[in-house]
Design an enzyme around this catalytic site. Structure first.
Site, PDB file in Angstrom:
ATOM      1  CB  SER A 747     -59.532 -31.583  48.922  1.00 56.10           C
ATOM      2  OG  SER A 747     -60.419 -31.828  47.860  1.00 56.10           O
ATOM      3  CD  GLU A 865     -62.307 -24.173  48.959  1.00 54.21           C
ATOM      4  OE1 GLU A 865     -61.739 -24.847  48.085  1.00 54.21           O
ATOM      5  OE2 GLU A 865     -61.939 -24.171  50.154  1.00 54.21           O
ATOM      6  CG  HIS A 977     -60.256 -27.209  46.079  1.00 54.39           C
ATOM      7  ND1 HIS A 977     -60.845 -27.229  47.314  1.00 54.39           N
ATOM      8  CD2 HIS A 977     -59.911 -28.498  45.812  1.00 54.39           C
ATOM      9  CE1 HIS A 977     -60.877 -28.465  47.783  1.00 54.39           C
ATOM     10  NE2 HIS A 977     -60.297 -29.254  46.886  1.00 54.39           N
TER      11      HIS A 977
END
Length: 1082
Positions: A747, A865, A977
């Site tokens: 990330s 995601e 995610h």
């Protein structure tokens, strides 16, 4: 109820004595008086055995003799009847009867009494005959709490082996082992009773045809422990010539204690005694009636009494006596059954239903039982890991626990004692018993082997018993042969000190290869019984405990660090962890909002066992994020003083191991996160790499910028550079190779990796890079910082007339002001700035001109995601139940807020949503669109730029969420995610401060191993490929990638249609539209 007594539950022998026919019995004269016994015969032998039951060997231990050493028996007049079984010592009678029935042994148990110091004698010798036969003295088992002489019948062994068999009783439970640890009640009265019985044998056994110079003591379970303790005691020196300890030795930690007082206080308190002093306790116990004593046994069940170092019977600790060879160096037979403790004991330890499987938590709750004295939870976890590994399979855990019970209580202590005795020069013979009487086997689950005490039937020749005990079923002919064989081995040993003799399979003497005999329907010699676990328990675990206590100390350029040792489930590798290591000066006061400064030297040894303070952030938001991942991690306090890193290495301090180094940069939108919510020990252990977890300033303190020299920004990224410089200068001290550093992150951490690739400041500080679900080409991660700086300053009452005044005002804020601001948790509010130093040019320009570090790159995304976590924070209320087009456009505008470009958002929406009015389809298209905009397309762009520059690139799509997280989310969510982190860090095997709160499937554990292997290989070689892994194609002309899930599948042209739209079609549409507008304006 004390569980230890349960383990030594073998109170049964082969068969019980049946009275002889009603005719005159033998009369023998002893020093104390005459005894009239009876004649007994056994199956398969003409030998007539003379039995004498209930022979007193000490005064009745009642009144003032309670809790006192035994006194010599008194003489009697006339002929004493010796045809009745003696009273059994005070114990839980009902429990005893139940146990016997469970073992198919039905008979009338004698009454109980404190007056119980008697023995039974079985001899083939006629009264007065000077036969000088070997003598075998049996000490019964039962956890020092249950048992009696009446439960063993020595007549068969006496008849078949032409030996005198003596079966003794001794005080049990509270009366036998109550100890305050001082002069008021030294304890070990039951063991002193055994000494008194052996002294009686020395003085009287010749009257029964026995040779007092040829006495063998033998016993099983607590009886085996008693035998082993008699070997150690100076009080019994010279009272026996050889010894047999079956399934129990003095090295069993669980039965010994350095502090008997707590047990004494518990027993006294149960009896209503004053426990304010040891004298009052003892005085009270001395006054208890026999009924009171029986009531205590019934309430407590099997009392967990233990053996203390009393200074007399046991003058020193067991291990001190063994190590110093201060014991009777007599020939020794010792051994175990092949499933010792694997069924009967566990029936007491665990609740009904355990045979169908148990959990790791159930096992952990029982671990203290196996260790004497206090032991730390981490020790229990390490031992559990040795036997169970990483599995959560209830059946595998059950079987691992069963094996562990046998090893910790019987097998490994037996091996230890054998080794000590051999080291003293005494002959030792080790065995493993491998058969169970067929009728008993039918009663048990099929997975049970030869359990605790199963050998006793064969030692005492139950096959040929003729006494009153009734054993259902029939021994087979092969079992009859086994009875003869075992009795012959034991009898030979009693005669000669060696079990070997004519017609028997040779039994090797225990030596350097830990030779032993497997005894079953066939006898087979073997070596190194239980070698793996024996090595672990006697070498690895003590080393771990010692090292854990001492802690590793490593020398760096700045000073010494003392860390600690950690292990991961499923691996023996010991990882050295060093937490909270400073890599820069504390960025406070005048160092706030300036580049990091070099850390200062410290004196002495700095403690490195505590997690560092987290950087200033929204603490609750981070806690919620961790909870969302079903992880448990204790969050440290926050502080501006947060520029620290954690190091995990398998290398010993000072070892020149040159291991690959993996430096992790956490995610969290440049606003939240810390080193403490990760654990690098598993990856380090499984991949033999050094893992470094770094922290960097976040939010305002890390990324506030006025866009000029007054606050250039990017301090958090400069912190990352400083951490990498520290690694270059110091990581060799931790066994790491500064020439083989891989940076990896997810990330915002993945974006940081990507920025470090672009920055000239980090050139040469790393050699490979992994960017997971984040990169520098993400929209909105680089912006003009001044509007946000002005907004924050204005809201705080700062003078915003100049950037200098804004910067000066912000620098004067209190830490509390910073925390208050962080709680607004606007992710990416403070972002990366094109500062001309760390980031000298726009990202796209650096990529297009290939002005970046051209190192091997591994990058990728998850297959959903924007699947759950992010829309739950940013999406409209109720989004999961469906969305319309207006809600989608409103949500996109939050990420792409330029009002003049909202028409571009409309074009994107047209591509993804089409003309659908289906709210569910729109929701799913929204998820895909946002994932593509924020993560997927930027990652694909990055891969393409790097490949074009000639750098090796490996692309992936992660396709498997952790099942326990998936179970908490709607079914439409795939791999969200952050889901990949669980596997990259191998949290399946977590054993340190970060732990999963749910079980993990075996397939997920395999995926943990696979992902760590790919990442580890990449850190070692620049390629994720290696043995036993599905080949991962290098990214090339067809945009090859690897789909990573429970099965790995190579693919091509990931998101090809959307990639073409976003990188070719959309720019063309925008260009055309802009041209039309320009023409219309003309």
């Amino acid at each position: 109820m004390g569980a230890l007594a349960l383990l030594l539950w073998t109170v049964t022998g082969a068969a019980l004595l049946e009275p002889a026919a009603a005719h005159d019995g033998p009369v023998v004269q002893t020093k104390l008086g005459a005894l009239k016994g009876e004649y007994v015969t056994v199956k398969g032998k003409d030998t007539v055995v003379h039995s004498y039951l209930g022979v007193p060997f000490a005064k009745s231990p009642v009144g003032p003799l309670r809790l006192a050493p035994p006194q010599p028996a008194e003489a009697w007049e006339g002929v004493r009847d010796a045809t009745q079984q003696p009273y059994i010592c005070i114990q839980h009678r009902t429990l005893l009867v139940g146990l016997l029935q469970h073992l198919l042994m039905n008979f009338e148990v004698p009454e109980m009494s404190e007056d119980c110091l008697y023995l039974n004698i079985y001899t083939p010798s006629k009264p007065g005959e000077d036969a000088k036969l070997p003598v075998m003295v049996w000490i019964h088992g039962g956890g020092l709490t249950l048992g009696s002489a009446s439960m063993q019948d020595g007549s068969v062994l006496a008849a078949y082996e032409d030996v005198v068999v003596v079966v003794i009783q001794y005080r049990l439970g509270l009366l036998g082992f109550f100890s305050t640890g001082d002069e008021h009640a030294p304890g070990n009265y039951g063991l002193l009773d055994q000494v008194a019985a052996l002294q009686w044998v020395q003085e009287n056994i010749h009257s029964f045809g026995g040779d007092p110079g040829a006495v063998t003591i033998f016993g099983e379970s607590a009886g085996g422990i008693s035998v082993s303790l008699q070997i150690l005691s100076p009080l019994s020196a010279g009272l026996f010539r050889s010894a047999i300890a079956e399934s129990g030795t003095a090295a069993m930690d669980a039965i010994m204690t350095d502090n008997p007082l707590p047990i004494a206080q518990h027993l006294a308190e149960m009896s209503g005694c004053d426990i304010s002093s040891t004298k009052k306790m003892v005085d009270c116990v001395m006054q208890l009636s026999e009924k009171d004593l029986q009531r205590v046994t019934e309430i407590e069940g099997l009392i967990s009494v233990k053996v203390p170092k009393d200074g007399r019977f046991l003058p020193k600790s067991v291990y001190e006596l063994l190590k110093n060879k201060q014991f009777n160096k007599v020939p020794l037979i010792t051994g175990v059954t092949d499933d010792d403790g694997g069924y009967g004991l566990i029936n007491f330890l665990l609740a009904p239903g355990w045979t169908d499987g148990i959990s790791r938590e159930q096992v952990m709750s029982k671990m203290p039982f196996f260790f004497s004295g206090p032991s730390e939870k981490w020790v229990h976890e390490v031992v559990l890991n040795e036997y169970v590994g990483t599995t959560d399979d209830p059946i595998k855990i059950r079987d691992g626990f069963r094996e562990m019970c046998g090893d910790l209580l019987f097998n490994i202590p037996g091996r230890k004692v054998a080794k000590y005795h051999k080291g003293s020069g005494a002959p030792v013979y080790l065995y493993e018993f491998q058969h169970t009487y067929n009728e008993i086997k039918k009663m048990r689950p099929s997975f049970v082997g030869s359990d605790h005490a199963d050998e006793i039937h064969f030692v005492f020749g139950s096959c040929f018993a003729n006494a009153h005990i009734k054993i259902p079923g029939q021994f087979t002919e092969k079992e009859n042969d086994l009875c003869r064989t075992v009795m012959a081995y034991w009898g030979n040993f009693a005669r000669t000190g060696s079990p070997n003799g004519p017609g028997l399979t040779p039994w090797p003497e225990y030596g350097t290869e830990a030779e032993y005999l497997g005894i079953g329907l066939e006898q087979k010699a073997g070596k190194n019984m239980k070698r793996k676990h024996y090595t672990f328990m006697t070498k690895t675990l003590p080393r771990l405990i010692r090292e854990k206590k001492e802690g590793p100390v490593v020398q760096t350029k700045l000073g010494a660090l003392k860390g600690e040792y950690v292990t991961a489930k499923g691996k023996d590798t010991v990882v050295h962890s060093y937490l909270g290591v400073p890599f820069a000066k504390s960025p406070v006061g005048p160092l706030r909002l300036v580049p990091p400064q070099t850390a200062e030297v410290w004196e002495g040894v700095r403690g490195a066992t505590q997690q560092p303070h987290m950087c200033i952030q929204n603490r609750q938001l981070l806690a919620d994020l961790i909870a969302n991942f079903t992880l448990r991690a204790e969050l440290p306090e926050m502080s501006e003083d947060c520029l620290y890193l954690n190091i995990y290495t398998p290398a010993k301090p000072g070892e020149d191991a040159n291991l690959p180094v993996m430096v992790w940069i956490h995610g969290g939108g440049l606003s939240i996160g810390s080193a403490s919510i990760y654990d690098g020990s598993i990856l380090s252990a499984y991949q033999n790499v050094v893992v470094v977890l770094i922290q960097y300033r976040l939010g305002l303190l890390g990324f506030f910028s006025t866009g000029d020299e007054h606050a250039p920004g990017n301090y958090g990224l400069l912190d990352q550079v400083a951490a990498l410089q520290w690694v270059q200068e110091n990581i060799h001290s931790f066994g790491g190779d500064p020439g083989s550093v891989t940076i990896f992150g997810e990330s915002a951490g993945g974006a940081s990796v990507s920025f470090l690739l672009l920055s000239p400041l980090s050139a040469g500080l790393f050699h490979r890079a992994v960017a997971q679900s984040g990169c520098a080409t993400m929209p909105g991660i680089v912006l003009d910082p001044l509007p946000v700086a002005q907004q924050v300053a204005n809201a705080s009452g700062c003078d915003i007339s100049s950037t200098q005044k804004i910067a000066e005002c912000i620098k004067q804020w209190s830490t509390e002001d910073m925390i208050t601001l962080s709680k607004e948790h606007l992710m990416l509010r403070f972002v990366v700035t094109e500062d001309k130093v760390f980031l000298p040019k726009p990202v796209e320009e650096l990529l297009q001109k290939q002005e970046f570090s051209k190192v091997p790159l591994l990058t990728g995304i998850n297959d959903d995601e924007f699947g759950w976590m992010m829309p739950s924070f940013t999406g409209p209320p109720g989004w999961a139940d469906g969305m319309d087009r207006e809600q989608v456009l409103s949500s996109v505008a939050a990420f792409m807020p330029d009002v003049k470009k909202q028409w571009i958002n409309e074009l994107i929406a047209d591509e993804y949503l089409g003309s659908s009015a289906d709210l569910i389809k729109i929701r799913d298209s929204y998820k895909e669109m946002m994932a593509d905009i924020i993560f997927n397309i930027p990652a694909l762009k990055l891969a393409k730029f790097h490949k074009a520059a000639g750098a090796p690139v490996y692309l992936y799509q992660f396709q498997q969420p952790p099942s326990f997280i998936q179970a908490k989310r709607p079914s439409f969510v795939r791999t969200d995610h952050g889901d990949d982190l669980f596997f990259v860090f191998g949290f399946c095997f977590a054993n340190a401060h970060v732990k999963t709160l749910a079980s993990v499937t075996e397939k997920e554990k395999e995926l943990c191993r696979t992902v760590m292997a790919y990442w580890g290989n990449f850190a070692r070689t620049g390629s994720p490929n290696g043995p036993d892994l599905r080949p991962w194609p290098e990214y090339g002309a067809e945009a090859e990638y690897l789909g990573i899930g429970l099965e790995q599948k190579p693919g091509r042209n990931l998101k090809a249609k959307r990639y073409i739209f976003m990188t070719e079609t959309l720019p063309e549409l925008v260009r055309s539209a802009q041209e039309k507008r320009e023409r219309s304006e003309l």
